[in-house]
Motif scaffolding. Sequence first.
Motif: not given
Length: 388
Positions: A88-93, A107-109, A160-169, A173-181
């Motif tokens: 999530y967005w803290s100091h940065a990503a 921050r979500r609010r 991509k815009v939609a899922v990133e917006r959902a992440l911000m809201y 959530v992202c709790v995993e990365r696969r090959g940096w994705k």
Amino acid sequence: MTTTPPPPTHELSADEARRIALRAQGFLGAPDRRAGVRGVLRHLGAVQLDTISVLARSHELIPYARLGAVGRQTVETAYWTGRHAFEYWSHAACILPIEEWPHFAFRRRAYRRRPQWHHDLPDGAYDTVIRQLRTEGPLTATELGGAKNGGEWWDWSASKVAVERALMYGEVVCVERRGWKRVYDLAERAVPADLLHDELDDRECLRRLVRLAGQALGVGTRADIADYHRIRGEEFDAVVADSGLVPVRVEGWDKPAWADPAALASEPRGRHRTTLLSPFDSLIWERARTERIFGFTHRLEAYVPKQKRVHGYFAMPLLAGGRLLGRVDPAREGTTLVARQLSLAGPKAIGPMAQALREAAEWVGCDTVRIERTDRPDLTPALTAALG
């Protein structure tokens, strides 16, 4: 408007403040190897992510700097398995401990209150992404329909815009990365049930984050502590009195400061780490703080035009004996670690720099170190000899 802080409860010398900061960040004293990478994350409260990979990506360099040559796969496993962390967005990503999910409700609010977020979104795109995740399970942006439209790097697709917006809201959530994705999942599925809520009001969230930042820094000014999780100065002012941090005066600092009471309770002693630091390391996040504590000017030059760089693309400061004694801009060529540009504070930095370069080379699978350029050609023969 900045509020007037109460009188300081402690007086600290500049050296005491420096040692407190080093211990708080995990660079003074025996490293907690039993707690490992997850322990480093919990202790720091946030580990910054960045796409640049020279020796390794920054989120790998952070535990390496504190624990030594922990396996790179061990680092990835610690972050991305068992749902111990989220992005999530803290100091940065940043990678954040999963138990801090409730404290980012403020921050979500705030994001939900924004009518737009960077990009326009076609009607129905948001609901389509949520429906796809609900039906198909965790997915990358590519699996959701592609991350880009085919233009420049910021030309994101609607999904991509939609899922990133959902992440911000906070709906995703992202709790995993696969090959940096990033792997996106519904928060209701990925966040533990006892943490999945936005019940804490803004004040309680901010109080918690100010306290965590104070603990992670050991001692800091208003700007230092607010910058850690990128909260506003007035938000800091509103909660610092209830955060548990205590006002202190530090020799040579021209601004009021606050400290973690636990950091003041004992003399910071132990072995100093000798290591190269990621430019994104939380020890040196705030430039003014780095100059104030270490007398060292640090600036990431990766985004500076090449002809204007002074120290190099990804210059990594050398930490040794609790001081910043130089920096190196590294690269890898096969099994050779190349010091493209290297600076030294003087002869006292030769041994520590050689040690740090050898250890970093071994960690990333290199068996040779080659120096291309230094700011002290007179010291190059001694450094070369120290490298062996």
